[in-house]
Design a protein around this motif. Structure first.
Motif, PDB file in Angstrom:
ATOM      1  N   PRO A  42       0.813  -1.224   0.000  1.00 57.40           N
ATOM      2  CA  PRO A  42       0.000   0.000   0.000  1.00 57.40           C
ATOM      3  C   PRO A  42       0.844   1.271   0.000  1.00 57.40           C
ATOM      4  CG  PRO A  42      -0.782  -1.569   1.646  1.00 57.40           C
ATOM      5  CD  PRO A  42       0.546  -2.057   1.181  1.00 57.40           C
ATOM      6  N   VAL A  43       1.990   1.227   0.681  1.00 53.01           N
ATOM      7  CA  VAL A  43       2.875   2.391   0.728  1.00 53.01           C
ATOM      8  C   VAL A  43       3.464   2.660  -0.650  1.00 53.01           C
ATOM      9  CG1 VAL A  43       5.005   3.305   1.730  1.00 53.01           C
ATOM     10  CG2 VAL A  43       3.396   2.038   3.165  1.00 53.01           C
ATOM     11  N   VAL A  44       3.961   1.621  -1.296  1.00 57.45           N
ATOM     12  CA  VAL A  44       4.550   1.778  -2.626  1.00 57.45           C
ATOM     13  C   VAL A  44       3.515   2.288  -3.621  1.00 57.45           C
ATOM     14  CG1 VAL A  44       5.605   0.551  -4.557  1.00 57.45           C
ATOM     15  CG2 VAL A  44       6.331   0.047  -2.221  1.00 57.45           C
ATOM     16  N   PRO A 210      -1.030  23.883   8.684  1.00 55.60           N
ATOM     17  CA  PRO A 210      -2.282  23.181   8.387  1.00 55.60           C
ATOM     18  C   PRO A 210      -2.181  21.697   8.732  1.00 55.60           C
ATOM     19  CG  PRO A 210      -1.623  24.578   6.542  1.00 55.60           C
ATOM     20  CD  PRO A 210      -0.461  24.548   7.486  1.00 55.60           C
ATOM     21  N   VAL A 211      -3.286  21.152   9.205  1.00 60.29           N
ATOM     22  CA  VAL A 211      -3.346  19.742   9.586  1.00 60.29           C
ATOM     23  C   VAL A 211      -4.569  19.115   8.911  1.00 60.29           C
ATOM     24  CG1 VAL A 211      -3.572  18.089  11.490  1.00 60.29           C
ATOM     25  CG2 VAL A 211      -2.263  20.212  11.816  1.00 60.29           C
ATOM     26  N   LEU A 212      -4.362  17.935   8.347  1.00 61.78           N
ATOM     27  CA  LEU A 212      -5.453  17.152   7.777  1.00 61.78           C
ATOM     28  C   LEU A 212      -5.519  15.841   8.543  1.00 61.78           C
ATOM     29  CD1 LEU A 212      -7.620  16.739   5.577  1.00 61.78           C
ATOM     30  CD2 LEU A 212      -5.813  15.790   4.118  1.00 61.78           C
ATOM     31  N   ALA A 213      -6.575  15.662   9.323  1.00 58.38           N
ATOM     32  CA  ALA A 213      -6.764  14.432  10.098  1.00 58.38           C
ATOM     33  C   ALA A 213      -7.733  13.534   9.332  1.00 58.38           C
ATOM     34  CB  ALA A 213      -7.300  14.748  11.484  1.00 58.38           C
ATOM     35  N   VAL A 214      -7.264  12.349   8.959  1.00 62.77           N
ATOM     36  CA  VAL A 214      -8.014  11.483   8.050  1.00 62.77           C
ATOM     37  C   VAL A 214      -8.262  10.129   8.722  1.00 62.77           C
ATOM     38  CG1 VAL A 214      -8.150  10.701   5.657  1.00 62.77           C
ATOM     39  CG2 VAL A 214      -6.591  12.564   6.257  1.00 62.77           C
ATOM     40  N   TYR A 215      -9.429   9.573   8.449  1.00 67.03           N
ATOM     41  CA  TYR A 215      -9.718   8.216   8.894  1.00 67.03           C
ATOM     42  C   TYR A 215     -10.414   7.462   7.769  1.00 67.03           C
ATOM     43  CZ  TYR A 215     -14.206  10.445   9.962  1.00 67.03           C
ATOM     44  OH  TYR A 215     -15.369  11.161   9.891  1.00 67.03           O
ATOM     45  N   GLY A 216     -10.348   6.140   7.829  1.00 71.64           N
ATOM     46  CA  GLY A 216     -10.906   5.306   6.776  1.00 71.64           C
ATOM     47  C   GLY A 216     -12.414   5.203   6.838  1.00 71.64           C
ATOM     48  N   HIS A 247      -7.439   0.112   9.345  1.00 69.45           N
ATOM     49  CA  HIS A 247      -6.357   1.022   9.719  1.00 69.45           C
ATOM     50  C   HIS A 247      -5.436   1.360   8.539  1.00 69.45           C
ATOM     51  CE1 HIS A 247      -4.576   3.274  12.906  1.00 69.45           C
ATOM     52  NE2 HIS A 247      -3.518   2.526  13.120  1.00 69.45           N
ATOM     53  N   VAL A 248      -5.825   0.960   7.318  1.00 66.94           N
ATOM     54  CA  VAL A 248      -5.011   1.197   6.122  1.00 66.94           C
ATOM     55  C   VAL A 248      -5.854   1.928   5.091  1.00 66.94           C
ATOM     56  CG1 VAL A 248      -3.641   0.121   4.292  1.00 66.94           C
ATOM     57  CG2 VAL A 248      -3.683  -0.897   6.575  1.00 66.94           C
ATOM     58  N   TRP A 249      -5.252   2.899   4.429  1.00 68.31           N
ATOM     59  CA  TRP A 249      -5.964   3.644   3.395  1.00 68.31           C
ATOM     60  C   TRP A 249      -6.005   2.884   2.073  1.00 68.31           C
ATOM     61  CZ3 TRP A 249      -1.279   6.118   5.298  1.00 68.31           C
ATOM     62  CH2 TRP A 249      -0.145   5.888   4.502  1.00 68.31           C
ATOM     63  N   ASP A 250      -6.937   3.301   1.226  1.00 73.12           N
ATOM     64  CA  ASP A 250      -6.980   2.820  -0.149  1.00 73.12           C
ATOM     65  C   ASP A 250      -6.082   3.731  -0.975  1.00 73.12           C
ATOM     66  OD1 ASP A 250      -8.371   3.344  -3.013  1.00 73.12           O
ATOM     67  OD2 ASP A 250      -8.636   1.265  -2.401  1.00 73.12           O
ATOM     68  N   PRO A 251      -4.998   3.198  -1.578  1.00 70.41           N
ATOM     69  CA  PRO A 251      -4.033   4.065  -2.269  1.00 70.41           C
ATOM     70  C   PRO A 251      -4.660   4.956  -3.335  1.00 70.41           C
ATOM     71  CG  PRO A 251      -3.072   1.899  -1.951  1.00 70.41           C
ATOM     72  CD  PRO A 251      -4.514   1.789  -1.545  1.00 70.41           C
TER      73      PRO A 251
END
Length: 268
Positions: A42-44, A210-216, A247-251
């Motif tokens: 997912p990181v790559v 600036p801060v962007l707080a994101v959740y799935g 706990h993981v985003w969709d790339p």
């Protein structure tokens, strides 16, 4: 597809940090949480997709992991010096994107004076009371210092969904997982600092970007609570839901968000 360029940089503490860089443009540094490596799928994928949108994505291995071997006590200040060296090598200013406990490391790094232009926090685990976190970190460090690494890894995961620990222990990689718990000292220390700063309100004075707080879109409610807690203390925070689960985003969903935010924080 952007070319992966692997670099190495030496910190002020003498540690060597390996990192990949993809793309050209303003820099965003991905700050891993517990256990993650720069080569994970997912990181790559996220780095490749974001790099195609006009940013330079920098993905280091945390100290004691992958291509960044390190001995001794891997504490928070040492981890921050690794980030400082990477940012200096990649243009001198960057957005930090933290994943899980990488969020609290990123917040601490900003407060420590690193040249950070913005923060993206993916599912920052910052909902617990400071006293609870302080006791938990004390137990973690006690077990690491005693060489009880399997017990330390179990302790680190004690407040996570029980199926996460069960899955990790059932994996053939479990011995490697708990051997790497020594790199989680910085995670614990950063979570203790950040929850204390949130609870006192002092974090407001430490964060001026600036801060962007994101959740799935499929996550524990506690992650939503944590994002809103950050916004309650840091008024310049935007809270957003993005496709993701476990706990993981969709790339494909997260990469354009990351690139757009980075370009806004570091225009030109």
């Amino acid at each position: 597809m952007s070319e992966h360029v692997t670099q190495h940089v030496t910190t002020s503490r003498g540690d060597e940090v390996a990192y990949d860089r993809l793309g050209e443009g303003p820099s965003v540094v991905l700050v891993a949480g517990a256990g993650s490596l720069r080569g994970e799928a997912p990181v790559v994928a996220t780095a490749e997709l974001a790099a195609e949108q006009g940013v330079s994505v920098v993905v280091p291995d945390r100290l004691g992991r992958g291509g960044s071997p390190a001995e001794g006590s891997l504490d928070l200040d040492r981890e921050v010096e690794a980030l400082r060296a990477v940012i200096a090598a990649e243009g001198g200013s960057a957005v930090l994107c933290g994943h899980s406990s990488g969020c609290s490391i990123s917040l601490y790094a900003l407060a420590a004076g690193l040249p950070v232009a913005g923060l993206v926090l993916w599912e920052a685990p910052l909902a617990a009371p400071a006293a609870h976190v302080d006791a938990w970190v004390g137990g973690l460090e006690q077990r690491i210092d005693a060489g009880e690494l399997e017990a330390a890894q179990e302790w680190y995961m004690r407040d996570m969904p029980p199926e996460w620990l069960a899955g990790a222990k059932a994996s053939p990689a479990w011995p490697a997982i708990y051997a790497g718990v020594v790199s989680l000292r910085a995670d614990g220390q950063s979570l203790r600092w950040t929850t204390g700063q949130l609870e006192s309100g002092a974090l407001r004075d430490a964060v001026d970007v600036p801060v962007l707080a994101v959740y799935g879109s499929s996550t524990q409610h506690v992650m939503v609570q944590a994002a809103n807690r950050v916004r309650s203390v840091l008024p310049q925070t935007e809270v957003r839901e993005v496709a993701g689960a476990n706990h993981v985003w969709d790339p494909a969903a997260f990469a354009p968000v990351l690139a757009t935010f980075t370009r806004a924080c570091l225009p030109g």
